[in-house]
Structure formats: structure tokens, C-alpha cells
Enzyme design. Structure first.
Site, PDB file in Angstrom:
ATOM      1  N   PRO A  88       0.821  -1.220   0.000  1.00 53.90           N
ATOM      2  CA  PRO A  88       0.000   0.000   0.000  1.00 53.90           C
ATOM      3  C   PRO A  88       0.855   1.270   0.000  1.00 53.90           C
ATOM      4  O   PRO A  88       0.340   2.363  -0.206  1.00 53.90           O
ATOM      5  CB  PRO A  88      -0.834  -0.109   1.282  1.00 53.90           C
ATOM      6  CG  PRO A  88      -0.285  -1.253   2.058  1.00 53.90           C
ATOM      7  CD  PRO A  88       0.584  -2.072   1.158  1.00 53.90           C
ATOM      8  N   GLU A 115       2.492  -7.645   8.602  1.00 57.66           N
ATOM      9  CA  GLU A 115       2.536  -6.185   8.737  1.00 57.66           C
ATOM     10  C   GLU A 115       3.413  -5.531   7.681  1.00 57.66           C
ATOM     11  O   GLU A 115       3.405  -4.324   7.513  1.00 57.66           O
ATOM     12  CB  GLU A 115       3.045  -5.803  10.136  1.00 57.66           C
ATOM     13  CG  GLU A 115       2.000  -5.954  11.211  1.00 57.66           C
ATOM     14  CD  GLU A 115       0.730  -5.180  10.886  1.00 57.66           C
ATOM     15  OE1 GLU A 115       0.783  -3.943  10.895  1.00 57.66           O
ATOM     16  OE2 GLU A 115      -0.305  -5.818  10.618  1.00 57.66           O
ATOM     17  N   ARG A 153      -3.389  -8.360 -20.763  1.00 60.05           N
ATOM     18  CA  ARG A 153      -4.312  -8.069 -21.863  1.00 60.05           C
ATOM     19  C   ARG A 153      -3.782  -6.998 -22.803  1.00 60.05           C
ATOM     20  O   ARG A 153      -4.344  -6.759 -23.867  1.00 60.05           O
ATOM     21  CB  ARG A 153      -5.718  -7.745 -21.345  1.00 60.05           C
ATOM     22  CG  ARG A 153      -5.808  -6.557 -20.467  1.00 60.05           C
ATOM     23  CD  ARG A 153      -7.132  -6.525 -19.724  1.00 60.05           C
ATOM     24  NE  ARG A 153      -8.262  -6.248 -20.596  1.00 60.05           N
ATOM     25  CZ  ARG A 153      -8.479  -5.084 -21.173  1.00 60.05           C
ATOM     26  NH1 ARG A 153      -7.642  -4.081 -21.011  1.00 60.05           N
ATOM     27  NH2 ARG A 153      -9.538  -4.902 -21.937  1.00 60.05           N
ATOM     28  N   ASP A 168     -10.740   0.777 -24.470  1.00 60.13           N
ATOM     29  CA  ASP A 168     -11.098   0.543 -23.076  1.00 60.13           C
ATOM     30  C   ASP A 168     -11.306   1.838 -22.326  1.00 60.13           C
ATOM     31  O   ASP A 168     -10.670   2.835 -22.636  1.00 60.13           O
ATOM     32  CB  ASP A 168      -9.935  -0.121 -22.330  1.00 60.13           C
ATOM     33  CG  ASP A 168      -9.746  -1.557 -22.727  1.00 60.13           C
ATOM     34  OD1 ASP A 168     -10.688  -2.140 -23.256  1.00 60.13           O
ATOM     35  OD2 ASP A 168      -8.643  -2.061 -22.483  1.00 60.13           O
TER      36      ASP A 168
HETATM   37  N1  ADE Z   1      -0.924  -5.191   0.134  1.00 63.36           N
HETATM   38  C1  ADE Z   1      -1.822  -4.761   1.043  1.00 63.36           C
HETATM   39  N2  ADE Z   1      -2.547  -3.744   0.574  1.00 63.36           N
HETATM   40  C2  ADE Z   1      -2.101  -3.509  -0.706  1.00 63.36           C
HETATM   41  C3  ADE Z   1      -2.454  -2.583  -1.714  1.00 63.36           C
HETATM   42  N3  ADE Z   1      -3.402  -1.667  -1.543  1.00 63.36           N
HETATM   43  N4  ADE Z   1      -1.776  -2.631  -2.873  1.00 63.36           N
HETATM   44  C4  ADE Z   1      -0.796  -3.532  -3.065  1.00 63.36           C
HETATM   45  N5  ADE Z   1      -0.416  -4.426  -2.150  1.00 63.36           N
HETATM   46  C5  ADE Z   1      -1.072  -4.428  -0.980  1.00 63.36           C
END
Ligand code: ADE
Length: 248
Positions: A88, A115, A153, A168
Site C-alpha cells: 500500500p 505487517e 491483456r 477501453d
Molecule cells: N498489500 C496490502 N494492501 C495492498 C495494496 N493496496 N496494494 C498492493 N499491495 C497491498
């Protein structure tokens, strides 16, 4: 294209990679996906892959050893191959990033769990970090599958010729125009007359305008960078006078 995936849960990939378009892409040898179990790169008898964080706090952290050894073994001599950590904290994935990544002959995707991963993995072997959006899922596997799908794709030959990816949503910087098929009227809802007209030029203009309308209503932020003709800019200005974007 070859995509190597490093994961603690290779079985998670079975469904999405063994059906439909991704299955066919592999059969046609346009795409090779190799799954590598990170646990295979441990060298203690318990096959440990995670440990408690230095400094305390909850959760477990993926240890650097197995991950770094896995990346080095899988990458081999090809040091120019991108090593992408799904996290994230990465740059946000988009159609543009998919296009950029589709230009590489090979990618290595590293799926984090728990984590997070020990910072030294980033420092030593990771060359790029990607997030699929501003939310947290339980691990990088589903994120890796989304990358694999969106990138595959775009590989020439993966979609049939009549399915080209050029129109697309997002490929042209706009959301896609509405689609209809038979029957011409369904529960009092008719197909727009223009689509039955057979006039290709008129249909093209209508589709572009509907794409602009939809983008204005749902994702006005995209219009800041979309490429529009002079006539389309006038159309958008008229829309802006009459239609407010949808809330949310
Ligand atoms: N792992 C946990 N959340 C994630 C996300 N939003 N994007 C990529 N990998 C992740």
C-alpha cells in the site's frame, strides 16, 4: 512476457490464471507465469519466513533472508528486470502504469504479507513498489493478480483483434461509452436510435460524446488530462452548464 511471482501462497493464483483469457495467453505462449514459494528459500528447520518487529508493536514482519534469496535466485543474471513489491506504500497502479510495465519482457512480483517486509528487502533488491489503491488488503497476492491481468491483456495477441484494448475505459483517458446488444427494446428500455442507424461516423461522434458525458458525471478529474478536440471541448462546456457531476 514472463512474470515471476514470489509468494507464500502460490495456490491462491490457481483460479485467476487457469481460466479464460489468461489461460489462453499461456497456452499460446504469449505469457509465462512462474510461481515461486518463498518458503522454499528458508534454511531453518521450521521454514520461518516472519518474525516479531524490532522496537515492539503488533504483528509480524517478513524476514529479509528468504525474500532476498528468493529474488536473487529467480532473477539470476538479469539485473535489469524490474522487481516490484506490492504494497500500500507504492505508487498507485493505473492503465498508464500497466502500459509501462507491459513493455518489459520480464517482471518479478513480490507479494508481501503480515505487517510488511523488512526494510532491507526494499533497500537491496526491490526496484519499484506498486499499490492497487488507497486501502489495505491482507497481502500482495490479489494485488499481483490484478497487475498480471491488466498487463497481460495489453500484450499483442492476447485479446482477439476485434477486442482491441485501445477503446477501453482509461485507455483514451476517458471512461468508455455505453454498450448495447440485442434485443432492441428490453422492458421498455430502447437502444438509442443512433446505434441502429448504420452511420459509422455519426455513431463514432455519439460514442465520444457519451464517453465525455460519463466521464464528466463520474470521474471529472480525468477530464483535466484527456485529449479532446475543439468541438468536444464545446460539448463539455455545454454539459458543465446543465449537468452536475454525480455525488461521491
Ligand atoms: N498489500 C496490502 N494492501 C495492498 C495494496 N493496496 N496494494 C498492493 N499491495 C497491498
Amino acid at each position: 512476457m514472463q512474470i515471476d511471482v514470489l509468494t507464500l501462497f502460490p495456490a491462491m493464483f490457481e483460479g485467476p490464471l487457469t481460466e479464460s483469457i489468461l489461460k489462453r495467453a499461456q497456452e499460446k505462449e504469449l505469457l509465462t507465469i512462474r510461481l515461486h514459494d518463498i518458503r522454499g528459500y528458508t534454511n531453518d528447520k521450521h521454514h520461518s519466513v516472519d518474525d516479531t518487529p524490532y522496537g515492539g508493536g503488533g504483528g509480524m514482519v517478513m524476514m529479509p533472508g528468504p525474500l532476498i534469496e528468493a529474488v536473487e535466485a529467480v532473477r539470476g543474471e538479469e539485473e535489469q528486470t524490474p522487481v516490484i513489491l506490492l504494497t500500500p506504500q507504492g505508487r498507485v497502479f493505473s492503465q498508464k502504469v500497466a502500459q509501462e510495465l507491459a513493455a518489459h519482457p520480464r517482471l518479478i512480483l513480490v507479494c508481501g504479507r503480515y505487517e510488511g517486509v523488512d526494510e532491507r528487502v526494499r533497500q537491496s533488491v526491490v526496484t519499484d513498489q506498486i499499490s492497487i489503491g488507497d486501502y489495505v488488503i491482507t497481502g500482495g497476492e490479489l494485488a499481483a493478480m490484478i497487475l498480471i491481468d491488466a498487463i497481460s491483456r495489453l500484450i499483442p495477441g492476447v485479446l482477439g483483434a476485434r477486442w482491441a484494448a485501445e477503446e477501453d475505459s482509461h485507455a483514451m483517458g476517458l471512461l468508455e461509452y455505453p454498450h448495447y446488444t440485442r434485443p432492441p427494446v428490453f422492458r421498455d428500455m430502447p437502444v438509442p436510435d443512433v446505434l441502429l442507424s448504420g452511420d459509422h461516423a455519426v455513431i463514432q461522434t455519439w460514442r465520444r460524446r457519451e464517453a465525455i458525458r460519463r466521464t464528466w458525471q463520474r470521474r471529472p478529474d480525468l477530464l483535466l488530462t484527456a485529449e479532446l478536440t475543439e468541438a468536444e471541448r464545446w460539448f463539455l462546456a455545454e454539459l458543465a452548464e446543465t449537468d452536475a457531476p454525480l455525488p461521491g
